[in-house]
Design an enzyme around this catalytic site. Structure first.
Site, mmCIF file in Angstrom:
data_model
loop_
_atom_site.group_PDB
_atom_site.id
_atom_site.type_symbol
_atom_site.label_atom_id
_atom_site.label_comp_id
_atom_site.label_asym_id
_atom_site.label_seq_id
_atom_site.Cartn_x
_atom_site.Cartn_y
_atom_site.Cartn_z
ATOM 1 N N LYS A 1 0.829 -1.207 0.000
ATOM 2 C CA LYS A 1 0.000 0.000 0.000
ATOM 3 C C LYS A 1 0.865 1.260 0.000
ATOM 4 O O LYS A 1 0.647 2.181 -0.796
ATOM 5 C CB LYS A 1 -0.934 0.013 1.210
ATOM 6 C CG LYS A 1 -1.789 1.261 1.284
ATOM 7 C CD LYS A 1 -2.628 1.267 2.549
ATOM 8 C CE LYS A 1 -3.305 2.601 2.732
ATOM 9 N NZ LYS A 1 -3.968 2.717 4.025
ATOM 10 N N ASP B 1 -6.230 -0.475 1.027
ATOM 11 C CA ASP B 1 -6.145 -0.819 2.429
ATOM 12 C C ASP B 1 -6.646 -2.255 2.617
ATOM 13 O O ASP B 1 -7.505 -2.721 1.873
ATOM 14 C CB ASP B 1 -7.037 0.179 3.197
ATOM 15 C CG ASP B 1 -6.975 -0.012 4.672
ATOM 16 O OD1 ASP B 1 -7.586 -0.984 5.145
ATOM 17 O OD2 ASP B 1 -6.337 0.807 5.354
#
Length: 159
Positions: free
Chosen positions: A120, A138
């Site tokens: 991420k 996420d």
């Protein structure tokens, strides 16, 4: 998924979120990398409160690579996980100096090899810093998408 399907999804996202942007305050790629690394399990707002003091004391990879972990930890203590985060940002700064001449790499694999940088974070750096299209996702979104995908298959099977 075909290129046309991907293009359609990206266009829909652009239409839904035309002004989406990073809420972290930064002035260069190094600051972006550090801020995103610090943002794990906390808010961008909380990170933006500590980074001005952090970057005033350590404005670049060289200065942060030479920092005392205790000093860095004191600066960032309000964001939580400050012990691990201070250790990671000092270690990644050392690698930036030793391996990348102080520059933030622009390859996913190189970014992910840095301490405290996962997929991420790497995707945020590539998207925000280098304008390379990526979808920083996420883990909660991944779980929701996986659940939705499974539910869609259940519905199809129920027919």
């Amino acid at each position: 998924m075909s290129k046309d399907e991907v293009a359609l999804i990206l266009q829909n996202l652009e239409n839904l979120f035309p002004h989406a942007s990073c809420e972290l305050i930064y002035h260069n790629l190094f600051e972006l990398l550090i801020a995103v690394s610090l943002s794990a399990q906390t808010t961008d707002k909380a990170v933006n409160k500590v980074t001005p003091n952090l970057f005033a004391a350590y404005p670049d990879a060289l200065s942060l690579s030479q920092a005392s972990q205790m000093d860095v930890q004191k600066i960032i203590q309000t964001i939580g996980l400050s012990h691990n985060k201070s250790k990671n940002i000092i270690a990644l700064s050392k690698i930036l100096i030793e391996k990348y001449q102080g520059e933030v790499p622009r390859e996913q694999e190189q970014l992910e090899s840095l301490p405290g940088v996962g997929r991420k974070t790497a995707n945020v750096i590539l998207t925000e810093g280098y304008h390379i299209p990526r979808l920083p996702v996420d883990t909660h979104v991944e779980r929701a998408v996986s659940y939705t995908h499974l539910r869609a298959h259940e519905t199809v099977l129920d027919l």
